[in-house]
Every structure is written in C-alpha cells, then in structure tokens.
Scaffold this active site. Structure first.
Site, PDB file in Angstrom:
ATOM      1  N   ASN A  10      44.094  45.781  43.014  1.00 62.21           N
ATOM      2  CA  ASN A  10      42.649  45.176  42.746  1.00 62.21           C
ATOM      3  C   ASN A  10      41.731  45.819  43.917  1.00 62.21           C
ATOM      4  O   ASN A  10      41.976  45.264  44.941  1.00 62.21           O
ATOM      5  CB  ASN A  10      42.842  43.821  42.829  1.00 62.21           C
ATOM      6  CG  ASN A  10      41.509  42.845  42.793  1.00 62.21           C
ATOM      7  OD1 ASN A  10      40.408  43.426  42.533  1.00 62.21           O
ATOM      8  ND2 ASN A  10      41.586  41.557  43.135  1.00 62.21           N
ATOM      9  N   TRP A  11      41.135  46.731  43.855  1.00 53.94           N
ATOM     10  CA  TRP A  11      40.385  47.294  44.643  1.00 53.94           C
ATOM     11  C   TRP A  11      39.126  46.556  45.013  1.00 53.94           C
ATOM     12  O   TRP A  11      38.223  46.822  46.212  1.00 53.94           O
ATOM     13  CB  TRP A  11      39.745  48.773  44.241  1.00 53.94           C
ATOM     14  CG  TRP A  11      40.735  49.891  44.154  1.00 53.94           C
ATOM     15  CD1 TRP A  11      41.977  49.813  44.473  1.00 53.94           C
ATOM     16  CD2 TRP A  11      40.492  51.033  43.425  1.00 53.94           C
ATOM     17  NE1 TRP A  11      42.653  50.760  44.055  1.00 53.94           N
ATOM     18  CE2 TRP A  11      41.702  51.747  43.600  1.00 53.94           C
ATOM     19  CE3 TRP A  11      39.635  51.748  42.914  1.00 53.94           C
ATOM     20  CZ2 TRP A  11      41.936  53.053  42.996  1.00 53.94           C
ATOM     21  CZ3 TRP A  11      39.799  52.992  42.371  1.00 53.94           C
ATOM     22  CH2 TRP A  11      40.871  53.684  42.489  1.00 53.94           C
ATOM     23  N   LYS A  12      38.696  45.462  44.468  1.00 52.49           N
ATOM     24  CA  LYS A  12      37.566  44.602  44.523  1.00 52.49           C
ATOM     25  C   LYS A  12      36.453  45.443  44.835  1.00 52.49           C
ATOM     26  O   LYS A  12      36.216  46.362  44.174  1.00 52.49           O
ATOM     27  CB  LYS A  12      37.777  43.796  45.805  1.00 52.49           C
ATOM     28  CG  LYS A  12      39.293  43.364  45.920  1.00 52.49           C
ATOM     29  CD  LYS A  12      39.372  42.013  46.923  1.00 52.49           C
ATOM     30  CE  LYS A  12      40.585  41.242  46.610  1.00 52.49           C
ATOM     31  NZ  LYS A  12      40.981  40.353  47.260  1.00 52.49           N
ATOM     32  N   HIS A  96      39.777  35.373  38.940  1.00 53.49           N
ATOM     33  CA  HIS A  96      40.189  35.435  40.332  1.00 53.49           C
ATOM     34  C   HIS A  96      39.551  34.636  41.365  1.00 53.49           C
ATOM     35  O   HIS A  96      38.402  34.134  41.071  1.00 53.49           O
ATOM     36  CB  HIS A  96      39.736  37.027  40.783  1.00 53.49           C
ATOM     37  CG  HIS A  96      40.484  37.369  42.124  1.00 53.49           C
ATOM     38  ND1 HIS A  96      39.913  36.875  43.415  1.00 53.49           N
ATOM     39  CD2 HIS A  96      41.325  37.888  42.325  1.00 53.49           C
ATOM     40  CE1 HIS A  96      40.664  37.407  44.362  1.00 53.49           C
ATOM     41  NE2 HIS A  96      41.458  38.166  43.712  1.00 53.49           N
ATOM     42  N   GLU A  98      37.887  34.853  44.078  1.00 52.18           N
ATOM     43  CA  GLU A  98      36.761  35.533  44.366  1.00 52.18           C
ATOM     44  C   GLU A  98      35.608  35.059  43.407  1.00 52.18           C
ATOM     45  O   GLU A  98      34.557  34.575  43.740  1.00 52.18           O
ATOM     46  CB  GLU A  98      36.880  36.570  45.028  1.00 52.18           C
ATOM     47  CG  GLU A  98      37.514  36.768  46.430  1.00 52.18           C
ATOM     48  CD  GLU A  98      38.216  38.052  46.570  1.00 52.18           C
ATOM     49  OE1 GLU A  98      38.047  38.986  45.880  1.00 52.18           O
ATOM     50  OE2 GLU A  98      39.360  38.166  47.348  1.00 52.18           O
ATOM     51  N   GLU A 165      47.840  33.319  42.707  1.00 51.11           N
ATOM     52  CA  GLU A 165      47.277  33.795  43.627  1.00 51.11           C
ATOM     53  C   GLU A 165      46.860  32.601  44.728  1.00 51.11           C
ATOM     54  O   GLU A 165      45.704  32.108  44.570  1.00 51.11           O
ATOM     55  CB  GLU A 165      46.207  34.621  43.544  1.00 51.11           C
ATOM     56  CG  GLU A 165      46.367  35.937  42.640  1.00 51.11           C
ATOM     57  CD  GLU A 165      45.581  36.939  43.261  1.00 51.11           C
ATOM     58  OE1 GLU A 165      46.066  37.953  43.591  1.00 51.11           O
ATOM     59  OE2 GLU A 165      44.105  37.033  43.132  1.00 51.11           O
ATOM     60  N   GLY A 171      44.162  37.847  51.643  1.00 49.46           N
ATOM     61  CA  GLY A 171      43.379  38.723  52.470  1.00 49.46           C
ATOM     62  C   GLY A 171      43.929  38.190  54.006  1.00 49.46           C
ATOM     63  O   GLY A 171      43.141  38.499  54.778  1.00 49.46           O
ATOM     64  N   SER A 211      48.485  38.911  50.185  1.00 52.48           N
ATOM     65  CA  SER A 211      48.801  39.532  51.219  1.00 52.48           C
ATOM     66  C   SER A 211      50.235  40.420  50.978  1.00 52.48           C
ATOM     67  O   SER A 211      51.150  40.375  51.654  1.00 52.48           O
ATOM     68  CB  SER A 211      49.141  38.454  52.466  1.00 52.48           C
ATOM     69  OG  SER A 211      47.635  38.211  52.739  1.00 52.48           O
ATOM     70  N   GLY A 232      45.603  43.538  46.785  1.00 54.92           N
ATOM     71  CA  GLY A 232      44.150  43.865  47.367  1.00 54.92           C
ATOM     72  C   GLY A 232      44.215  44.787  48.284  1.00 54.92           C
ATOM     73  O   GLY A 232      44.322  46.070  48.072  1.00 54.92           O
ATOM     74  N   GLY A 233      43.974  44.206  49.588  1.00 50.00           N
ATOM     75  CA  GLY A 233      43.775  45.158  50.678  1.00 50.00           C
ATOM     76  C   GLY A 233      44.991  46.552  50.792  1.00 50.00           C
ATOM     77  O   GLY A 233      44.457  47.371  50.931  1.00 50.00           O
TER      78      GLY A 233
HETATM   79  P1  PGA Z   1      45.095  40.625  49.291  1.00 46.89           P
HETATM   80  O1  PGA Z   1      44.290  40.165  47.840  1.00 46.89           O
HETATM   81  O2  PGA Z   1      46.388  41.457  48.833  1.00 46.89           O
HETATM   82  O3  PGA Z   1      44.008  41.307  49.991  1.00 46.89           O
HETATM   83  O4  PGA Z   1      45.596  39.479  49.574  1.00 46.89           O
HETATM   84  C1  PGA Z   1      44.983  40.039  46.786  1.00 46.89           C
HETATM   85  C2  PGA Z   1      43.901  39.753  45.587  1.00 46.89           C
HETATM   86  O5  PGA Z   1      42.827  39.004  45.964  1.00 46.89           O
HETATM   87  O6  PGA Z   1      44.213  39.858  44.517  1.00 46.89           O
END
Ligand code: PGA
Length: 253
Positions: A10-12, A96, A98, A165, A171, A211, A232-233
């Site tokens: 997930n590159w966001k 998600h 966010e 999640e 994050g 994470s 994500g990250g």
């Molecule tokens: P993260 O994000 O790996 O940076 O914690 C995961 C996500 O939001 O899908």
C-alpha cells in the site's frame, strides 16, 4: 481449504510515475522465480495505468486504494469501478483506517464500496481494526464485529479478502504480537462463518497490516490464521517489499 499467501504494497500517497515504473520493473525481476505467494501493488490513481503495463503477464496484481460506488456521472474527484478495471486493477482496498479517519468513511460507506467493487468483478480487501482507545477499553473484538456486520451487510458471496489493521499499529513501528494477530484473525474467520457460511469463511484470506517489516514478516506469517500482509511504509522500497514477499511464500494453508 487452500489459501494462497498474499502480500499487498500500500504505497498510499507516494511516488511519481517514473518512480513507480522503476520500482515495478525491479520488483518484477526480483520476485519472478518466487512461487507460493501472490504480490499486489496498490499505487495511487495516476500511477495505475503505467504500473499495470509493467506488471502485465508477471502475476503481480494491481489494487486501487479506494473506489466510488457510482459507475459514472457528476462526482467530481471520484473514480468508479469501471475506470479501475479499465486501468488494469483487479483489487480495491476498502475501508482503510486512513479513509475512515480523514475522509469520514463509516461502515455504511464501506458497505456501498464493497458492493460496487464486487459488482465490477474486482476483489475488495476490506480493512477492519480497533484504535488505541478502543483497545484500551477492551473493545477490539466488538469493534471488528460491528465493522464486519455493517461493512459486509448483504454480501453473501465469497471472493473478498479482509485485512486486520489495528489503527495504533499503523505507521508506528509497533506491530501487533503474532499470537494476538492469530487470536483476532480466528475471531474474524468465525465471524465470517456466521455472516457468509463455513465454505466462504474457510477460503477467505485474512491479512494482517500495521508496521510490517522484512524483520517481522516471517513470524507473523507463521501463524496459521495469517494468510497475508498489507504493508505500508516498508513497501515503499522495492527491495524491502521483495524480501517480505519472499518471506511470505510457503505452502498454502
Ligand atoms: P504501515 O501501514 O505498514 O506503514 O504501518 C500499513 C497500512 O496502513 O496499510
């Protein structure tokens, strides 16, 4: 019931077209001989077409980060399932945290998006999970139950994935403990059984996200109910993501 492991990047809201294309080329080369895992990239909308051209024929899947439920019309700024399929997507992240937090998506919105996604023969990856306050109050399972009951209302067919999640783990560098992920995933599968029946529940892939790194991927994936990872990250660098793909490959569960 066989469930093929799946890992989603997930590159966001990151990367330009040039960066995305370079990453996709490098990833494609580095994981071409890895069997027993499905890798999916989830770039933001303007990158989809270019990434789809690079991964075509490689087995690497393409996901959108969200969707709108109407097919076309006067909805400035929104993207339909029709357009996502046309851009090469096979999957859509829905709900998600966010999106829930910054764009006011509640369980009813999630439900409309799940239906729209399925209507276009795209596979929804429905995200659920508690925030820190809910966790501290011991409400984790209740929150997830409600997110599933409302978000998956009238969804009786299989074909979707779920992602656990926990919001406090996203994050923050603080992933859930593997045994805790196992416990929550087990609860999610049982809930799925109540909602959609035993066959659908047994075949539904449940991913963990929050994470995830190359260092903790193997221990998380070692849990029997963890069928995949939503990253994500650590997915922003192709070589980190490639390592996570490698560590998630194994025999089907
Ligand atoms: P993260 O994000 O790996 O940076 O914690 C995961 C996500 O939001 O899908």
């Amino acid at each position: 019931m066989m469930r093929m492991p799946v890992v989603i990047a997930n590159w966001k809201m990151n990367k330009t077209i040039g960066e995305a294309v370079e990453y996709a080329h490098l990833l494609r080369g580095s994981i071409k001989d890895i069997q027993g895992v499905e890798a999916i990239l989830a770039p933001s909308f303007p990158l989809l077409r270019a990434v789809s051209e690079v991964v075509e024929g490689s087995g690497i899947g393409l996901a959108a980060q969200t969707i709108y439920w109407e097919d076309r019309g006067a909805y400035t700024g929104e993207i339909s399932g029709l357009q996502l399929r046309d851009a090469g997507c096979g999957y859509v992240l829905v709900g998600h945290s966010e999106r829930r937090r910054y764009f006011a998506e509640d369980n009813q919105v999630v439900n409309r998006k799940v239906h729209a996604t399925l209507r276009h023969q795209l596979i929804p990856v429905v995200c659920v999970g508690e925030d820190l306050r809910e966790r501290e109050l011991g409400k984790t399972l209740g929150v997830i139950a409600e997110q599933m009951e409302q978000g998956l209302a009238q969804v009786d067919a299989g074909g979707l994935m779920l992602a656990y999640e926990p919001v406090w783990a996203i994050g923050t560098g603080e992933a859930v403990k593997p045994e805790e992920a196992q416990e929550v995933h087990h609860f999610i599968r049982n809930k799925m059984e109540t909602l959609c029946g035993p066959e659908v529940a047994a075949s539904t892939r449940i991913l963990y996200g929050g994470s995830v790194t190359p260092d903790n991927a193997s221990t998380l994936m070692a849990e029997p109910e963890v069928d995949g990872l939503l990253v994500g990250g650590a997915s922003l660098k192709w070589d980190d993501f490639s390592q996570i793909v490698l560590k998630s490959a194994r025999s089907e569960k």
